[in-house]
Design a protein around this motif. Structure first.
Motif, PDB file in Angstrom:
ATOM      1  N   LEU A   1      -3.442   2.291  -3.523  1.00 41.21           N
ATOM      2  CA  LEU A   1      -3.178   3.695  -3.229  1.00 41.21           C
ATOM      3  C   LEU A   1      -4.202   4.227  -2.247  1.00 41.21           C
ATOM      4  O   LEU A   1      -5.410   4.105  -2.467  1.00 41.21           O
ATOM      5  CB  LEU A   1      -3.223   4.531  -4.511  1.00 41.21           C
ATOM      6  CG  LEU A   1      -3.116   6.060  -4.329  1.00 41.21           C
ATOM      7  CD1 LEU A   1      -1.780   6.453  -3.704  1.00 41.21           C
ATOM      8  CD2 LEU A   1      -3.331   6.772  -5.668  1.00 41.21           C
TER       9      LEU A   1
ATOM     10  N   THR B   1       0.834  -1.195   0.000  1.00 42.15           N
ATOM     11  CA  THR B   1       0.000   0.000   0.000  1.00 42.15           C
ATOM     12  C   THR B   1       0.868   1.244   0.000  1.00 42.15           C
ATOM     13  O   THR B   1       1.773   1.374   0.822  1.00 42.15           O
ATOM     14  CB  THR B   1      -0.940   0.042   1.222  1.00 42.15           C
ATOM     15  OG1 THR B   1      -1.833  -1.075   1.161  1.00 42.15           O
ATOM     16  CG2 THR B   1      -1.760   1.327   1.245  1.00 42.15           C
ATOM     17  N   THR B   2       0.581   2.135  -0.953  1.00 41.04           N
ATOM     18  CA  THR B   2       1.243   3.437  -0.989  1.00 41.04           C
ATOM     19  C   THR B   2       0.297   4.479  -0.425  1.00 41.04           C
ATOM     20  O   THR B   2      -0.838   4.603  -0.887  1.00 41.04           O
ATOM     21  CB  THR B   2       1.627   3.822  -2.432  1.00 41.04           C
ATOM     22  OG1 THR B   2       2.604   2.897  -2.915  1.00 41.04           O
ATOM     23  CG2 THR B   2       2.204   5.228  -2.484  1.00 41.04           C
TER      24      THR B   2
ATOM     25  N   VAL C   1      -0.322   8.546   0.398  1.00 43.49           N
ATOM     26  CA  VAL C   1       0.118   9.868  -0.042  1.00 43.49           C
ATOM     27  C   VAL C   1      -0.753  10.930   0.613  1.00 43.49           C
ATOM     28  O   VAL C   1      -1.970  10.767   0.704  1.00 43.49           O
ATOM     29  CB  VAL C   1       0.036   9.996  -1.580  1.00 43.49           C
ATOM     30  CG1 VAL C   1       0.458  11.393  -2.019  1.00 43.49           C
ATOM     31  CG2 VAL C   1       0.886   8.950  -2.262  1.00 43.49           C
TER      32      VAL C   1
ATOM     33  N   GLU D   1       3.121   9.493  -8.235  1.00 44.75           N
ATOM     34  CA  GLU D   1       3.613   8.283  -8.891  1.00 44.75           C
ATOM     35  C   GLU D   1       3.447   7.111  -7.935  1.00 44.75           C
ATOM     36  O   GLU D   1       3.841   7.182  -6.767  1.00 44.75           O
ATOM     37  CB  GLU D   1       5.071   8.442  -9.301  1.00 44.75           C
ATOM     38  CG  GLU D   1       5.282   9.434 -10.426  1.00 44.75           C
ATOM     39  CD  GLU D   1       6.703   9.420 -10.964  1.00 44.75           C
ATOM     40  OE1 GLU D   1       7.569   8.778 -10.329  1.00 44.75           O
ATOM     41  OE2 GLU D   1       6.951  10.037 -12.017  1.00 44.75           O
ATOM     42  N   VAL D   2       2.831   6.042  -8.448  1.00 43.53           N
ATOM     43  CA  VAL D   2       2.545   4.853  -7.639  1.00 43.53           C
ATOM     44  C   VAL D   2       3.041   3.628  -8.398  1.00 43.53           C
ATOM     45  O   VAL D   2       2.756   3.493  -9.594  1.00 43.53           O
ATOM     46  CB  VAL D   2       1.029   4.717  -7.381  1.00 43.53           C
ATOM     47  CG1 VAL D   2       0.749   3.530  -6.467  1.00 43.53           C
ATOM     48  CG2 VAL D   2       0.464   5.993  -6.795  1.00 43.53           C
TER      49      VAL D   2
ATOM     50  N   ASP E   1       0.322  -1.499  -6.738  1.00 45.43           N
ATOM     51  CA  ASP E   1       0.151  -1.069  -5.350  1.00 45.43           C
ATOM     52  C   ASP E   1      -1.275  -0.581  -5.121  1.00 45.43           C
ATOM     53  O   ASP E   1      -1.910  -0.020  -6.017  1.00 45.43           O
ATOM     54  CB  ASP E   1       1.101   0.075  -5.022  1.00 45.43           C
ATOM     55  CG  ASP E   1       2.464  -0.395  -4.553  1.00 45.43           C
ATOM     56  OD1 ASP E   1       2.797  -1.572  -4.847  1.00 45.43           O
ATOM     57  OD2 ASP E   1       3.195   0.391  -3.935  1.00 45.43           O
TER      58      ASP E   1
ATOM     59  N   ILE F   1      -2.455  10.777 -11.431  1.00 48.37           N
ATOM     60  CA  ILE F   1      -1.902   9.596 -10.763  1.00 48.37           C
ATOM     61  C   ILE F   1      -1.266   8.720 -11.836  1.00 48.37           C
ATOM     62  O   ILE F   1      -1.949   8.260 -12.754  1.00 48.37           O
ATOM     63  CB  ILE F   1      -2.990   8.825 -10.008  1.00 48.37           C
ATOM     64  CG1 ILE F   1      -3.637   9.733  -8.947  1.00 48.37           C
ATOM     65  CG2 ILE F   1      -2.418   7.565  -9.354  1.00 48.37           C
ATOM     66  CD1 ILE F   1      -4.885   9.145  -8.312  1.00 48.37           C
TER      67      ILE F   1
END
Length: 480
Positions: free
Chosen positions: A95, A70-71, A73, A88-89, A93, A155
């Motif tokens: 998000l 998991t990212t 932000v 940027e992902v 992942d 994204i």
């Protein structure tokens, strides 16, 4: 000879039924084996995804395997931009966006998968789950015109395989105020439909009452949002002060003090800018959230017809949806007349049914309807009654939000023209000159005076005639 050579046996025509059946089965087995081979060699192919139950729509992004990571932000707001406005992902992942409205008015964040923050007051936060990111996408603020003014969030799925049609821009056409984009030469309502509607509804009373003796003036302005009919089949968003557009027309004299209470009963931020006041805008003209109240006091130091309007950005959208009006502060040497009227010119940027002003037309300065006092053609459908020999004063304000106005009355001339604080002509100009138009830019105002000498129908127009033909016209019906 060639026609005497033995011909090969036709399997389909000469074989027995049992043999034909066996060969058909063998063909099906071969097809199935080929499909299995494709799947095993390239499980990410569209056909393989469909077989596995994880296919995407035609033209969509190719699937990527979830990484299990998991990212997270953090996203804020600065002016009309998300900060950062690009993320940027790693492809695959999940998000999660922690969105905080660090701006000075209400904003939201909407993602193509349907996740949304809801409208957030300044300082409020929300968490959005974008899911597993397999392709580029764009988020946006859905409050009218905010997206068009730059509130988008890009994204980027780093490492995602390319696909026909690029990233996921689903929902991109759902710009509030933009989805119903109409060409300026056409639009969703014809001039005839606008005229028919004007004839079917009551016209706004254009009479300007004289100022009463009060010197301390108290008014409450309530900001509301709703819809209003434009034709029998079309409505538009209608943001107002006190339920009408234009809002209340105020009148007073130099030295009067105006005590204004602004109440926000809408769903988004609103504010109020009185051009008649000499006050710091920092507090008086700040945006307030739904349910909030603001006290605004100014003393009228100078004469004029002064615009007021919502000053919450984008101001053009708030004015175009109806949040404007005027304050008349009498000059000290104002003469007597038989009739006084007020005409506030405004532009309409009509989009789809029930929607706010079309933001693309608005930014291009291309209205598809025009009006005096809010409704196209209303004073053509309901002429204003005057007698021959009566002296008429018309206060005129160009509320815009964008285009200039040249106010003209067909069949007469102006012996008095007062514009932006000074007489251009008074009682007939030097050398016998009179006036034919009152020329105003957006937010400018003034008045003209004239006396019709003969009975008839005296059309008044914006003499930018293509705009008059879109609704900015009316009639003085003069009788003996």
């Amino acid at each position: 000879m060639a026609d005497q050579k033995p011909r090969p046996k036709n399997p389909a025509g000469d074989a027995d039924p049992l043999s034909r059946t066996a060969m058909g089965v063998m063909g099906l087995v071969c097809v199935a084996a080929l499909a299995l081979a494709v799947f095993l060699s390239n499980p990410s192919s569209p056909g393989a995804q469909t077989a596995a139950g994880t296919g995407t729509a035609a033209g969509g992004a190719a699937q990527v395997a979830p990484t299990g990571h998991t990212t997270e932000v953090a996203v804020g707001v600065s002016g009309f931009a998300f900060t950062p406005n690009r993320i940027e992902v790693p492809a695959g992942d999940r998000l999660v966006i922690n969105f905080t409205n660090t701006g000075d008015q209400r904003h939201d964040l909407v993602l193509p998968n349907g996740a949304e923050s809801g409208a957030l007051a300044p300082g409020a936060s929300a968490t959005l789950d974008a899911g597993v990111v397999s392709a580029d996408m764009e988020g946006w603020c859905s409050i009218p015109a905010h997206r068009e003014h730059g509130m988008t969030l890009t994204i980027t799925a780093v490492g995602a395989p390319s696909a026909a049609g690029g990233g996921d821009h689903s929902g991109h056409a759902d710009h509030s105020g933009h989805a119903g984009h109409q060409a300026a030469t056409g639009g969703p309502a014809t001039a005839q439909e606008l005229e028919e509607h004007a004839a079917a509804v009551e016209a706004r009373d254009p009479v300007l009452p004289p100022a009463d003796p009060a010197t301390e003036r108290h008014y409450t302005f309530t900001a509301t949002e709703g819809t209003i009919d434009v034709t029998d089949t079309l409505t538009r968003a209608h943001w107002t002060f006190n339920g009408t557009s234009p809002g209340p027309i105020l009148r007073g004299r130099i030295g009067d003090t105006f005590h204004i209470t602004l109440v926000n009963n809408g769903t988004m931020s609103h504010s109020l800018d009185f051009h008649a006041g000499l006050v710091s805008p920092d507090q008086n003209m700040r945006s307030i959230d739904p349910g909030e109240t603001l006290e605004y006091t100014f003393t009228a130091a100078n004469a004029g017809i002064w615009l007021y309007h919502c000053s919450t950005a984008p101001m053009s959208m708030h004015i175009a949806n109806g949040m404007f009006g005027a304050v008349v502060i009498d000059p000290t040497d104002l003469g007597a007349v038989d009739h006084e009227y007020v005409m506030i010119a405004n532009e309409l940027y009509l989009g789809q049914d029930g929607q706010s002003a079309d933001a693309s037309l608005l930014s291009a300065l291309q209205p598809n309807a025009m009006a005096f006092n809010g409704t196209p053609f209303q004073y053509k459908a309901h002429p204003i009654q005057v007698k021959t020999g009566e002296r008429v004063r018309v206060w005129v304000m160009d509320a815009g939000p964008n285009l200039p106005l040249t106010y003209h009355v067909v069949g007469t001339q102006f012996d008095t023209v007062w514009r932006e604080g000074a007489y251009v002509i008074r009682g007939g100009g030097s050398g016998g000159g009179w006036g034919q138009v009152l020329a105003l830019g957006a937010a400018e105002g003034g008045f003209v005076e004239f006396t019709p000498l003969e009975a008839g129908h005296y059309t008044f127009v914006n003499h930018a005639l293509s705009l008059a033909e879109k609704g900015q016209t009316g009639v003085f019906e003069v009788t003996d």
